[in-house]
Motif scaffolding. Structure first.
Motif, PDB file in Angstrom:
ATOM      1  N   GLU A 386     -56.716  11.110 -94.976  1.00  0.00           N
ATOM      2  CA  GLU A 386     -57.881  11.667 -94.291  1.00  0.00           C
ATOM      3  C   GLU A 386     -59.122  10.814 -94.521  1.00  0.00           C
ATOM      4  N   PHE A 387     -59.335  10.391 -95.777  1.00  0.00           N
ATOM      5  CA  PHE A 387     -60.492   9.549 -96.093  1.00  0.00           C
ATOM      6  C   PHE A 387     -60.412   8.236 -95.325  1.00  0.00           C
ATOM      7  N   THR A 392     -62.230   4.611 -91.064  1.00  0.00           N
ATOM      8  CA  THR A 392     -61.893   3.813 -89.880  1.00  0.00           C
ATOM      9  C   THR A 392     -62.700   4.257 -88.667  1.00  0.00           C
ATOM     10  N   ASN A 393     -62.849   5.553 -88.511  1.00  0.00           N
ATOM     11  CA  ASN A 393     -63.565   6.105 -87.353  1.00  0.00           C
ATOM     12  C   ASN A 393     -65.068   6.158 -87.565  1.00  0.00           C
ATOM     13  N   ALA A 402     -72.301   8.841 -95.551  1.00  0.00           N
ATOM     14  CA  ALA A 402     -72.775   7.741 -94.715  1.00  0.00           C
ATOM     15  C   ALA A 402     -71.614   6.828 -94.323  1.00  0.00           C
ATOM     16  N   PRO A 403     -71.457   6.514 -93.018  1.00  0.00           N
ATOM     17  CA  PRO A 403     -70.330   5.684 -92.576  1.00  0.00           C
ATOM     18  C   PRO A 403     -70.262   4.337 -93.285  1.00  0.00           C
ATOM     19  N   GLU A 404     -71.426   3.736 -93.534  1.00  0.00           N
ATOM     20  CA  GLU A 404     -71.442   2.417 -94.183  1.00  0.00           C
ATOM     21  C   GLU A 404     -71.007   2.475 -95.638  1.00  0.00           C
ATOM     22  N   ALA A 408     -61.750   2.122 -96.245  1.00  0.00           N
ATOM     23  CA  ALA A 408     -60.397   2.654 -96.418  1.00  0.00           C
ATOM     24  C   ALA A 408     -59.728   2.083 -97.665  1.00  0.00           C
ATOM     25  N   LEU A 409     -58.982   2.939 -98.379  1.00  0.00           N
ATOM     26  CA  LEU A 409     -58.192   2.483 -99.520  1.00  0.00           C
ATOM     27  C   LEU A 409     -56.961   1.743 -99.010  1.00  0.00           C
TER      28      LEU A 409
END
Length: 602
Positions: A386-387, A392-393, A402-404, A408-409
């Protein structure tokens, strides 16, 4: 407990103050200044006294406009009820705080908004007020002893004020108050103190001040009042709820019991250190909240916005600021990319928590991660997936991180660090009025019983930094003055009278340190924990050895610095050395002590 005919008193004072932190020191000082003989009883041993005042940032809350600061503090309290007279006395103290510093602390206060200029050390710290959106916030300010914080300067001054009055104030350290003693009219007449496994009965002719702090180190009280299993203290280890027990025994009414404050490397969590140890609230950690890293709770799922801006641990929650749930089995999870960021941070000297890498669990794959962390494997797999999808999205659907800050692991090499929910201080305790008198369940003062400081503090809902230190000074003064002016009870006959004891004065003695040829003593009060004493071997303009004979620096960074610095000074043959990362105050203090020793040789 109640007074009985066969009770044998061992000592008598006008006033007994229980607790030797900021509130207790202030109450004792003002009681003595009003003519009282005073005993201060403190559970901590020498070098650990000071309560949370010692560990705090030294920011004292103040305000410039009474009406506006009142508006601000009522907003902080909403939607809960406020004791208007007590709040009014509290905020009167805010307005007069600069005058208080000058008159009673012998210094011109460093007022943040007035004295902080671009480039000053404090310039880039947090906003003055924690809730700038609230009306009246613009009048809030901080008063400090000087243009520096986190150096225990306020505590050291309060401690010195007590030492300067040693003819009127005795200090019993490593001694624990167990019970208040009341007569048939419910007047508090004394205290039972346990010292060296023996009980002493101390008569208080004018009264007792409870300044024992909260219950940060009492797991049962945390369960009963906070609905958490156990929190890791960030401050003193000696606040065990004793004042609450004694106040209840005397018939006191409690208030604000469910309220506590926190800090953390992520909101309200610190690295788990094990039972009975302080948590570490340290700087740095620039890679803790950004990258291929997240936090999970007991079920292996995320439960917070890891990069949230928090206010003493509280984060935004649907219009309120609340503490995240205190989970017993919370972990930071990250991958190899993130681990290498920590390595780089450490190697560049930016990571201020040197023991971080001892805490990291390295695993190969999610199954081993679940086994080592005791978390459900299915939930861990789903949380990572999920993370990664959110990263990615570029949208964290659950917590709006915050998206920045999200990456992704990748890979099977994973890492985890155990977290512990942290407590900076609790706010609850016996209710007191504007005169610092403790109230009973009928809202009437319990005769000869007062309180000050975090024990029954003024924070009802949202906490504003500096507020607890302010009430240590404000209500400590009120309690000390008022108890000293109570009508004295008749003196009592003493049995097996205790000789005069002042553990603070005794602890200051350094004459028993042996000196060999070319050896000199240097001491300073500039350490975080107060005094540092060194023995320096010096001859032919050469620093041959530096031994730290006494120090009270905090565990972790300060203690590490104390071990490292003597060797650096000897190797450089100079006190002009680089500070240990995160321990600049300790470094300066040790350098100063060595310089004082060397001056004796010249």
């Amino acid at each position: 407990m109640h007074l009985t005919d066969n009770l044998k008193w061992n000592k008598e004072y006008d006033v007994v103050v229980l607790g030797f932190g900021g509130a207790g020191a202030t109450a004792a000082r003002f009681a003595a200044d009003n003519g009282a003989s005073v005993l201060v009883v403190e559970a901590a041993p020498y070098g650990h006294e000071g309560g949370n005042t010692r560990y705090s940032a030294q920011h004292v809350a103040m305000g410039h406009d009474k009406e506006k600061i009142s508006t601000y503090y009522h907003e902080l309290a909403k939607p809960y009820n406020v004791s208007e007279k007590t709040m009014d006395a509290y905020l009167d103290g805010f307005i007069s705080m600069p005058e208080y510093f000058e008159k009673y602390l012998d210094t011109k206060a460093f007022v943040w908004s007035r004295d902080n200029k671009p480039g000053d050390q404090l310039d880039e710290k947090a906003h003055l007020c924690e809730y700038p959106e609230f009306p009246g916030s613009e009048t809030f300010d901080f008063a400090l002893m000087h243009n520096r914080d986190f150096d225990a300067a306020l505590w050291k001054k309060l401690r010195k004020n007590v030492l300067d009055r040693k003819d009127q104030i005795d200090i019993w350290l490593n001694s624990r108050a167990r019970n208040l003693i009341q007569d048939d009219q419910e007047t508090v007449v004394g205290v039972v103190v346990e010292r060296n496994h023996k009980k002493y009965f101390i008569h208080a002719k004018k009264g007792v001040v409870l300044a024992t702090g909260g219950f940060e180190n009492n797991a049962q009280m945390q369960q009963d009042y906070l609905h958490v299993t156990q929190l890791t203290p960030l401050g003193t280890l000696y606040n065990r709820g004793d004042g609450i027990n004694m106040a209840l025994e005397a018939g006191a009414k409690l208030w604000h019991m469910a309220n506590y404050e926190s800090l953390g490397i992520v909101p309200s969590y610190v690295i788990a250190e094990g039972p009975g140890k302080q948590g570490r609230q340290v700087g740095g950690w620039k890679n803790m909240k950004s990258g291929s890293i997240f936090v999970v709770g007991d079920d292996g799922t995320r439960f917070m916005k890891e990069d949230a801006k928090f206010r003493h641990g509280h984060i935004y929650n649907h219009g309120q600021y609340d503490l995240p749930r205190a989970f017993d089995n919370a972990w930071i999870i990250f991958d190899e990319k993130q681990y290498q960021k920590f390595v780089e941070e450490r190697d560049n000297g930016q990571l201020k928590y040197q023991k971080l890498f001892d805490k990291i669990i390295a695993v190969n794959g999610v199954n081993e991660l679940a086994e080592k962390t005791n978390l459900p494997v299915a939930n861990l797999e789903a949380t990572i997936a999920e993370f990664n999808e959110f990263a990615t999205n570029r949208k964290d659907v659950k917590f709006d991180r915050a998206p920045e800050s999200m990456v992704a692991l990748t890979g099977d090499q994973l890492y985890a660090i155990k977290l512990a929910p942290a407590v900076l201080n609790t706010q609850g305790g016996p209710e007191h009025d504007e005169h610092s008198r403790i109230l009973n369940v009928a809202n009437e003062p319990i005769a000869h019983l007062y309180s000050a400081g975090e024990l029954g503090g003024m924070c009802i809902n949202r906490y504003q930094g500096g507020g607890n230190l302010a009430e240590c000074l404000i209500f400590g003064k009120i309690a000390g003055e008022n108890v000293a002016n109570e009508t004295a009870l008749e003196s009592v006959e003493l049995t097996n009278e205790v000789p005069e004891i002042n553990d603070l004065v005794a602890g200051e003695e350094i004459s028993n340190i042996e000196l060999g040829e070319n050896q000199y003593i240097g001491e300073t009060e500039a350490g975080i924990g107060g005094r540092i004493v060194v023995r320096v071997t010096y001859q032919n303009n050469t620093i041959e050895n530096v031994e730290v004979m006494e120090n009270h620096e905090t565990e972790g960074i300060g203690a590490v610095a104390i071990k490292e610095l003597p060797g650096k000074i000897v190797a450089a043959n100079s006190t002009d050395i680089d500070a240990v990362s995160g321990a600049s105050t300790t470094t300066r203090a040790l350098e100063e002590a060595v310089e004082k020793a060397i001056k004796q040789a010249k």
